[in-house]
Design an enzyme around this catalytic site. Sequence first.
Site, PDB file in Angstrom:
ATOM      1  N   HIS A  69      47.897  49.351  68.115  1.00 51.79           N
ATOM      2  CA  HIS A  69      47.982  49.225  69.573  1.00 51.79           C
ATOM      3  C   HIS A  69      46.793  49.829  70.306  1.00 51.79           C
ATOM      4  O   HIS A  69      46.860  49.983  71.525  1.00 51.79           O
ATOM      5  CB  HIS A  69      49.259  49.882  70.110  1.00 51.79           C
ATOM      6  CG  HIS A  69      50.517  49.256  69.631  1.00 51.79           C
ATOM      7  ND1 HIS A  69      51.197  48.291  70.337  1.00 51.79           N
ATOM      8  CD2 HIS A  69      51.219  49.445  68.494  1.00 51.79           C
ATOM      9  CE1 HIS A  69      52.275  47.926  69.671  1.00 51.79           C
ATOM     10  NE2 HIS A  69      52.311  48.617  68.536  1.00 51.79           N
ATOM     11  N   LYS A  80      50.953  52.105  85.850  1.00 49.36           N
ATOM     12  CA  LYS A  80      50.718  52.262  84.415  1.00 49.36           C
ATOM     13  C   LYS A  80      50.383  53.728  84.182  1.00 49.36           C
ATOM     14  O   LYS A  80      50.202  54.482  85.154  1.00 49.36           O
ATOM     15  CB  LYS A  80      49.571  51.366  83.948  1.00 49.36           C
ATOM     16  CG  LYS A  80      48.272  51.530  84.787  1.00 49.36           C
ATOM     17  CD  LYS A  80      47.191  50.533  84.396  1.00 49.36           C
ATOM     18  CE  LYS A  80      47.413  49.145  84.936  1.00 49.36           C
ATOM     19  NZ  LYS A  80      47.450  48.126  83.897  1.00 49.36           N
ATOM     20  N   ARG A  81      50.311  54.148  82.900  1.00 49.66           N
ATOM     21  CA  ARG A  81      49.893  55.524  82.647  1.00 49.66           C
ATOM     22  C   ARG A  81      48.533  55.795  83.290  1.00 49.66           C
ATOM     23  O   ARG A  81      47.712  54.881  83.428  1.00 49.66           O
ATOM     24  CB  ARG A  81      49.830  55.784  81.133  1.00 49.66           C
ATOM     25  CG  ARG A  81      51.194  55.839  80.471  1.00 49.66           C
ATOM     26  CD  ARG A  81      52.048  56.951  81.041  1.00 49.66           C
ATOM     27  NE  ARG A  81      51.541  58.234  80.614  1.00 49.66           N
ATOM     28  CZ  ARG A  81      52.101  58.978  79.673  1.00 49.66           C
ATOM     29  NH1 ARG A  81      53.218  58.576  79.091  1.00 49.66           N
ATOM     30  NH2 ARG A  81      51.585  60.127  79.317  1.00 49.66           N
ATOM     31  N   LYS A 130      41.798  53.039  82.117  1.00 50.32           N
ATOM     32  CA  LYS A 130      42.538  52.092  82.959  1.00 50.32           C
ATOM     33  C   LYS A 130      41.950  52.035  84.372  1.00 50.32           C
ATOM     34  O   LYS A 130      42.270  51.164  85.160  1.00 50.32           O
ATOM     35  CB  LYS A 130      44.015  52.466  83.012  1.00 50.32           C
ATOM     36  CG  LYS A 130      44.725  52.321  81.646  1.00 50.32           C
ATOM     37  CD  LYS A 130      46.180  52.738  81.724  1.00 50.32           C
ATOM     38  CE  LYS A 130      46.873  52.833  80.371  1.00 50.32           C
ATOM     39  NZ  LYS A 130      47.309  51.527  79.846  1.00 50.32           N
ATOM     40  N   THR A 153      51.090  45.085  79.252  1.00 52.87           N
ATOM     41  CA  THR A 153      52.314  44.295  79.373  1.00 52.87           C
ATOM     42  C   THR A 153      52.812  44.312  80.818  1.00 52.87           C
ATOM     43  O   THR A 153      53.524  43.397  81.236  1.00 52.87           O
ATOM     44  CB  THR A 153      53.426  44.825  78.442  1.00 52.87           C
ATOM     45  OG1 THR A 153      53.462  46.259  78.553  1.00 52.87           O
ATOM     46  CG2 THR A 153      53.176  44.437  77.004  1.00 52.87           C
ATOM     47  N   LYS A 185      54.636  41.367  83.366  1.00 51.85           N
ATOM     48  CA  LYS A 185      55.815  41.533  84.230  1.00 51.85           C
ATOM     49  C   LYS A 185      55.476  41.133  85.662  1.00 51.85           C
ATOM     50  O   LYS A 185      56.255  40.457  86.342  1.00 51.85           O
ATOM     51  CB  LYS A 185      56.293  42.998  84.214  1.00 51.85           C
ATOM     52  CG  LYS A 185      56.834  43.438  82.873  1.00 51.85           C
ATOM     53  CD  LYS A 185      56.925  44.959  82.741  1.00 51.85           C
ATOM     54  CE  LYS A 185      56.992  45.337  81.264  1.00 51.85           C
ATOM     55  NZ  LYS A 185      56.784  46.766  81.021  1.00 51.85           N
TER      56      LYS A 185
HETATM   57  C1  26Q Z   1      50.300  59.941  68.823  1.00 51.35           C
HETATM   58  C2  26Q Z   1      50.223  61.158  68.179  1.00 51.35           C
HETATM   59  C3  26Q Z   1      50.693  62.307  68.779  1.00 51.35           C
HETATM   60  C4  26Q Z   1      51.262  62.236  70.030  1.00 51.35           C
HETATM   61  C5  26Q Z   1      51.354  61.016  70.672  1.00 51.35           C
HETATM   62  C6  26Q Z   1      50.849  59.874  70.084  1.00 51.35           C
HETATM   63  C7  26Q Z   1      50.934  58.574  70.795  1.00 51.35           C
HETATM   64  C8  26Q Z   1      52.083  58.211  71.471  1.00 51.35           C
HETATM   65  C9  26Q Z   1      52.154  57.020  72.148  1.00 51.35           C
HETATM   66  C10 26Q Z   1      49.881  57.702  70.786  1.00 51.35           C
HETATM   67  C11 26Q Z   1      49.953  56.487  71.461  1.00 51.35           C
HETATM   68  C12 26Q Z   1      51.102  56.143  72.149  1.00 51.35           C
HETATM   69  C13 26Q Z   1      51.258  54.890  72.915  1.00 51.35           C
HETATM   70  C14 26Q Z   1      50.354  53.940  72.975  1.00 51.35           C
HETATM   71  C15 26Q Z   1      50.554  52.745  73.797  1.00 51.35           C
HETATM   72  O1  26Q Z   1      51.484  52.658  74.575  1.00 51.35           O
HETATM   73  N1  26Q Z   1      49.679  51.752  73.669  1.00 51.35           N
HETATM   74  C16 26Q Z   1      49.812  50.536  74.448  1.00 51.35           C
HETATM   75  O2  26Q Z   1      50.597  49.617  73.692  1.00 51.35           O
HETATM   76  C17 26Q Z   1      50.903  48.471  74.455  1.00 51.35           C
HETATM   77  C18 26Q Z   1      51.835  47.605  73.632  1.00 51.35           C
HETATM   78  O3  26Q Z   1      51.128  47.001  72.597  1.00 51.35           O
HETATM   79  C19 26Q Z   1      49.643  47.742  74.865  1.00 51.35           C
HETATM   80  O4  26Q Z   1      50.004  46.690  75.730  1.00 51.35           O
HETATM   81  C20 26Q Z   1      48.668  48.674  75.580  1.00 51.35           C
HETATM   82  O5  26Q Z   1      47.453  48.028  75.818  1.00 51.35           O
HETATM   83  C21 26Q Z   1      48.450  49.918  74.746  1.00 51.35           C
HETATM   84  O6  26Q Z   1      47.647  50.854  75.457  1.00 51.35           O
END
Ligand code: 26Q
Length: 875
Positions: free
Chosen positions: A419, A610-611, A616, A718, A722
């Site tokens: 991702h 978004k975050r 971004k 995503t 929406k």
């Molecule tokens: C990893 C290790 C330690 C702590 C946290 C994490 C961690 C947690 C969540 C790393 C990444 C995430 C989330 C990533 C994320 O949401 N990515 C998004 O995924 C979407 C679905 O595929 C995409 O549409 C987005 O582009 C992408 O940024």
Amino acid sequence: MLITDPSQSLAVLKCYIRGEAGANDLFQQAMLGIFNCIPHSKPMPHRIFRISKPKAEITQLPKLGLAKKHLITDFKHYYSHRLGRDENCVSVHYAYQALSLAISDRLVERWKNTYNTYRDQSCRKAYYLSMEFLMGRSLSNAMLNLGVDDVAHKALYEVGIHLEELIDVEPDAGLGNGGLGRLAACFIDSCATLQLPVTGYGLRYEYGMFSQDIVNGEQVERPEHWLRMGNIWEIERPEYMVRIHFGGHTETYVDEHGKPHVHWVNTQDILALPFDTPIPGYQNDTVNTLRLWKAVSTEEFNLQEFNAGDYAEAVAQKNTAENITMVLYPNDANENGKVLRLKQQYLLASASLQDVVGRWVASYGSDFSQFAEKNCFQLNDTHPSIAVAELMRLLLDKHGLSWQAAWDITRSTMAYTNHTLLPEALEKWPVHLMQQLLPRLMEIIFEINAHFLAEVSAHWPGDSARLARMSLIEEGACKQVRMAYLAIVGSYSVNGVAELHSKLLKEGLFSDFYELWPNKFNNKTNGVTPRRWLAGCNPLLSELITNTIGAEWVTDLSQLAKLKPYAEDPAFRKKWRAIKQHNKNRLVALKKQEHDLDLNPNALFDVQVKRIHEYKRQLLNVLHVIHLYNRIKQGDTANWVPRCVLIGGKAAPGYVMAKKIIKLINNVAEVINHDPQVGDKLKLIFLPNYRVSAMEVIAPGADLSEQISTAGKEASGTGNMKLMMNGALTIGTLDGANIEIREEVGDENFFLFGLTEAEVEAQKHHYQPQAIIDADTDLQGVLYLLECGHFNQFEPGIFNEVIASIKNPHDPWMTLADFRSFVNAQVQVESAYRDQEQWTRMSILNTAASGKFSTDRTIAEYNREIWKLTPVQPR
Ligand code: 26Q
């Protein structure tokens, strides 16, 4: 020594009872031995009672009715008997619970049928392993998918209650950060709707995503105990508890046949307790399962301390175990090296795999020859990728398979989804930490690596640079395990989440692996579920669409293309516009009620939710707002289009720059919104505590969708889907799924700006923001206001780092490079919006072209190309 033979354990137990010397220590071990030897199908001492009739007799019930009268009866029954409340205690909360219990009963009925059908057909199954499931609220979704939303509305009205009020008291199940977690939730909705036998496996965090308050313009995090009022939607299943090992060391011995065995001993164990949530398909009688694990302490774990007389220590240790699933890590990028995070990841992987393998053994004994034919695991990013090594461990150490047999199975059951393209976000774990916490897993990873590097050597003889690049272990002062590489090596499929993203994975981040195994790599463009993101959140638009093209679009979103000709129909456009206005008014009312924010419902609603992340580029949005402010101050307002810029999102608590960006947005808003010269021409609003249920109100009311990341950085996005589905027009870069959105809707219905990914790459070594500033007087005007402290008059210097970041020639996000083309594209937006007929036409065409972005399409592709499951109609 570990006692694993139950008869030995019982012998020790007898010694203990007789009070024999040395028996005390052995007792602890014996209990462990007994526990470990209990077959999976009955891991807990749940006694089965004697029954003199066929067992089905216990649970056979007449089918529950879905008519209004049935719902009213059950609602009253739950309110008064189960919840024990009467007319002296009328609370919206108990009404929510009573209705939810009535609805949940109807799901459970179908859930059992689905489960039994899957079991009887022993069909191939897929398991979606994810550290996050961002489910949001359940009640309205359950009613929609059961097809009782209208009936429930009327039923409650009859007892004098407004359904909307109940729906709004349900807390969001916020067990995720953002895109990746919400994708998992949309996926399991689509799996159930497509009647695919898929189970979601995740963690039941006590505290999900924090709640965001804004105090003096700054983000303040508040832990949210979403389970405080209980959770109607889950069922605790202690009978399926499993044991998880941590720590200890390994011991090897060779048996009488010369076969080596490894024992992982002296471990500190915890238990994983599953909670199941029903996942209903759309009006099709299928109800799948989301199984979330909670960490609990083992009894003997505490017994040791307790026997030593240290009660407090024993209780504290219990807490240590239970801490593991206490809280979701609130980062949406990798935060390296946190032991607790690794424990969470291993808990998820081990508990889920033991669950599946245990069920296998209960049916097929030690014959694993068909295991890979019947099971596959989709890894949601690298977070659960320790599953590759854990499946090896279970097959080798617990079930006695040879390395080759175990590896063949692992490599044909695991599939990995990536991702992110940001190299710094790729997960790595220090080898020393793994050795300490998961010594047996680390041994297995070393062995996988040895076999893999032999394969690489055979493919590229003598290429030592390649070996070092591809090794699962990154050498250096602190050796690290590269989790993405472990996932790639251990999987039969690797996919990205949008066309561009998948292409860049093959060309960049994973190019060596692509050269070695080109056929492993594929793309699965993301989607969103049209049940929640159109049918559920936008009832008026849904009704108009259904009245126009029929109701099939809910499960076949490509049908929305039938709306295209209606873009030319003035009467239809009028209705479309009236609904958008209604939804904007609803958003205005909600913001007034929740946060006392005043929005002008006649303005263009320009939305970026978004975050908060530098890539971004919320900052680019703010620069544009300041530019508009300058225009107003300079009197450049001929034909002005009133605009309300809405920005929402959470920053990771440790991400200092992201938090500064929130503060900047709020400070700029404070100045602009209180300037009488600006008035209704421009408003900037920060929407606090953005979450799933907030988006359900925001998306239907949005006119313009801001998708403005630096090209090549957003894997997919995503939120863009929406917003498009709900008739917003996109202003965006050629990044992630924006590219495919533009392809679907046509260039003329999309506001494109910015450098391409190739241009970003080409320019990054000679990027000169100062030259861009020197050539652009509008940009100079914007930077002047920022630098002179116009937005922080009483807080000198607080935005210095933010300003410096965008003026830095090494700014990886190249914000200033896209300023001019962004402003120009916004001018195009304004002229399109001035012509309301034209805008409405474009809005309709956006919804009409959004069919591709249903997760039903995405999941059908996962299934056709990766999972290969057969749909099952429950009996
Ligand atoms: C990893 C290790 C330690 C702590 C946290 C994490 C961690 C947690 C969540 C790393 C990444 C995430 C989330 C990533 C994320 O949401 N990515 C998004 O995924 C979407 C679905 O595929 C995409 O549409 C987005 O582009 C992408 O940024």
